[in-house]
Design a protein around this motif. Sequence first.
Motif, PDB file in Angstrom:
ATOM      1  N   UNK A 135      26.182  -5.832  -6.736  1.00  0.00           N
ATOM      2  CA  UNK A 135      25.067  -6.764  -6.736  1.00  0.00           C
ATOM      3  C   UNK A 135      23.905  -6.164  -5.959  1.00  0.00           C
ATOM      4  N   UNK A 136      22.756  -6.707  -6.209  1.00  0.00           N
ATOM      5  CA  UNK A 136      21.562  -6.393  -5.445  1.00  0.00           C
ATOM      6  C   UNK A 136      20.807  -7.709  -5.308  1.00  0.00           C
ATOM      7  N   UNK A 137      20.117  -7.903  -4.169  1.00  0.00           N
ATOM      8  CA  UNK A 137      19.482  -9.190  -3.937  1.00  0.00           C
ATOM      9  C   UNK A 137      18.096  -9.049  -3.340  1.00  0.00           C
ATOM     10  N   UNK A 138      17.179  -9.831  -3.868  1.00  0.00           N
ATOM     11  CA  UNK A 138      15.848  -9.966  -3.327  1.00  0.00           C
ATOM     12  C   UNK A 138      15.877 -11.189  -2.407  1.00  0.00           C
ATOM     13  N   UNK A 139      15.739 -10.963  -1.103  1.00  0.00           N
ATOM     14  CA  UNK A 139      15.830 -12.027  -0.111  1.00  0.00           C
ATOM     15  C   UNK A 139      14.433 -12.289   0.451  1.00  0.00           C
ATOM     16  N   UNK A 140      13.999 -13.549   0.366  1.00  0.00           N
ATOM     17  CA  UNK A 140      12.695 -13.961   0.883  1.00  0.00           C
ATOM     18  C   UNK A 140      12.886 -14.842   2.106  1.00  0.00           C
ATOM     19  N   UNK A 141      11.927 -14.777   3.044  1.00  0.00           N
ATOM     20  CA  UNK A 141      12.106 -15.498   4.302  1.00  0.00           C
ATOM     21  C   UNK A 141      11.215 -16.726   4.476  1.00  0.00           C
ATOM     22  N   UNK A 142      10.525 -17.182   3.457  1.00  0.00           N
ATOM     23  CA  UNK A 142       9.676 -18.362   3.590  1.00  0.00           C
ATOM     24  C   UNK A 142       8.281 -18.053   4.090  1.00  0.00           C
ATOM     25  N   UNK A 143       8.052 -16.829   4.530  1.00  0.00           N
ATOM     26  CA  UNK A 143       6.719 -16.393   4.954  1.00  0.00           C
ATOM     27  C   UNK A 143       6.160 -15.390   3.953  1.00  0.00           C
ATOM     28  N   UNK A 144       6.673 -15.450   2.744  1.00  0.00           N
ATOM     29  CA  UNK A 144       6.284 -14.522   1.682  1.00  0.00           C
ATOM     30  C   UNK A 144       6.563 -13.073   2.063  1.00  0.00           C
ATOM     31  N   UNK A 145       7.722 -12.858   2.697  1.00  0.00           N
ATOM     32  CA  UNK A 145       8.156 -11.518   3.047  1.00  0.00           C
ATOM     33  C   UNK A 145       9.519 -11.249   2.420  1.00  0.00           C
ATOM     34  N   UNK A 146       9.717 -10.007   2.072  1.00  0.00           N
ATOM     35  CA  UNK A 146      10.906  -9.526   1.377  1.00  0.00           C
ATOM     36  C   UNK A 146      11.729  -8.668   2.328  1.00  0.00           C
ATOM     37  N   UNK A 147      13.059  -8.855   2.319  1.00  0.00           N
ATOM     38  CA  UNK A 147      13.955  -8.040   3.136  1.00  0.00           C
ATOM     39  C   UNK A 147      14.256  -6.749   2.390  1.00  0.00           C
ATOM     40  N   UNK A 148      13.906  -5.633   3.002  1.00  0.00           N
ATOM     41  CA  UNK A 148      14.181  -4.328   2.399  1.00  0.00           C
ATOM     42  C   UNK A 148      14.941  -3.464   3.388  1.00  0.00           C
ATOM     43  N   UNK A 149      15.641  -2.473   2.858  1.00  0.00           N
ATOM     44  CA  UNK A 149      16.438  -1.611   3.718  1.00  0.00           C
ATOM     45  C   UNK A 149      16.453  -0.191   3.182  1.00  0.00           C
ATOM     46  N   UNK A 150      16.927   0.694   4.026  1.00  0.00           N
ATOM     47  CA  UNK A 150      17.220   2.073   3.631  1.00  0.00           C
ATOM     48  C   UNK A 150      18.706   2.268   3.832  1.00  0.00           C
ATOM     49  N   UNK A 151      19.367   2.764   2.834  1.00  0.00           N
ATOM     50  CA  UNK A 151      20.809   3.002   2.896  1.00  0.00           C
ATOM     51  C   UNK A 151      21.124   4.116   3.883  1.00  0.00           C
ATOM     52  N   UNK A 152      22.214   3.982   4.612  1.00  0.00           N
ATOM     53  CA  UNK A 152      22.639   4.986   5.583  1.00  0.00           C
ATOM     54  C   UNK A 152      22.999   6.304   4.904  1.00  0.00           C
ATOM     55  N   UNK A 153      23.452   6.236   3.655  1.00  0.00           N
ATOM     56  CA  UNK A 153      23.858   7.451   2.942  1.00  0.00           C
ATOM     57  C   UNK A 153      22.662   8.298   2.532  1.00  0.00           C
ATOM     58  N   UNK A 154      21.474   7.684   2.419  1.00  0.00           N
ATOM     59  CA  UNK A 154      20.286   8.415   1.987  1.00  0.00           C
ATOM     60  C   UNK A 154      19.072   8.033   2.824  1.00  0.00           C
ATOM     61  N   UNK A 155      19.154   8.127   4.168  1.00  0.00           N
ATOM     62  CA  UNK A 155      18.040   7.656   4.991  1.00  0.00           C
ATOM     63  C   UNK A 155      16.763   8.482   4.846  1.00  0.00           C
ATOM     64  N   UNK A 156      16.889   9.743   4.477  1.00  0.00           N
ATOM     65  CA  UNK A 156      15.716  10.594   4.385  1.00  0.00           C
ATOM     66  C   UNK A 156      14.861  10.304   3.154  1.00  0.00           C
ATOM     67  N   UNK A 157      15.453   9.680   2.142  1.00  0.00           N
ATOM     68  CA  UNK A 157      14.690   9.395   0.933  1.00  0.00           C
ATOM     69  C   UNK A 157      13.469   8.532   1.207  1.00  0.00           C
ATOM     70  N   UNK A 158      13.596   7.602   2.149  1.00  0.00           N
ATOM     71  CA  UNK A 158      12.480   6.740   2.483  1.00  0.00           C
ATOM     72  C   UNK A 158      12.199   5.674   1.446  1.00  0.00           C
TER      73      UNK A 158
END
Length: 131
Positions: free
Chosen positions: A1-24
């Motif tokens: 699964x993949x999920x777009x998580x919003x916080x009520x302030x019109x912001x999106x939760x994004x991350x960088x995977x530990x397996x590929x941190x240099x990709x950015x």
Amino acid sequence: TVALILNGRNELLVCRRAKEPAKGTLDLPGGFIDMAETGEEGVAREVKEETGVEVDPKSVRYFGSQPWPFPNSLMIAFTAEWQSGDIEIDPTEIADAKWFSVNDLPMMPPPLSIARRLIDAWIEEVNASHE
């Protein structure tokens, strides 16, 4: 699964995977669904495990799916709303996670990915609400 998580302030939760941190490259939280678990339950569990953020279970909505070549799977995409919790990453899974507004998104995933389709749909929705 993949999920777009919003916080009520019109912001999106994004991350960088530990397996590929240099990709950015921006990524969305998510992971594999366990046996006897619905997609919605899997999203809530994975987001909590990876980022420490709890989503409102009533807000989890199916967005779409896409064949995924590794490991011969189906990527199922959802949207959900933040319910509680501060970002506390699991460093074995995630290198970094932050909330971003539509105006300060980092490098995005490739256009053919379901994660990108989720993000693009959110951007369109935000832009339409400002017209």
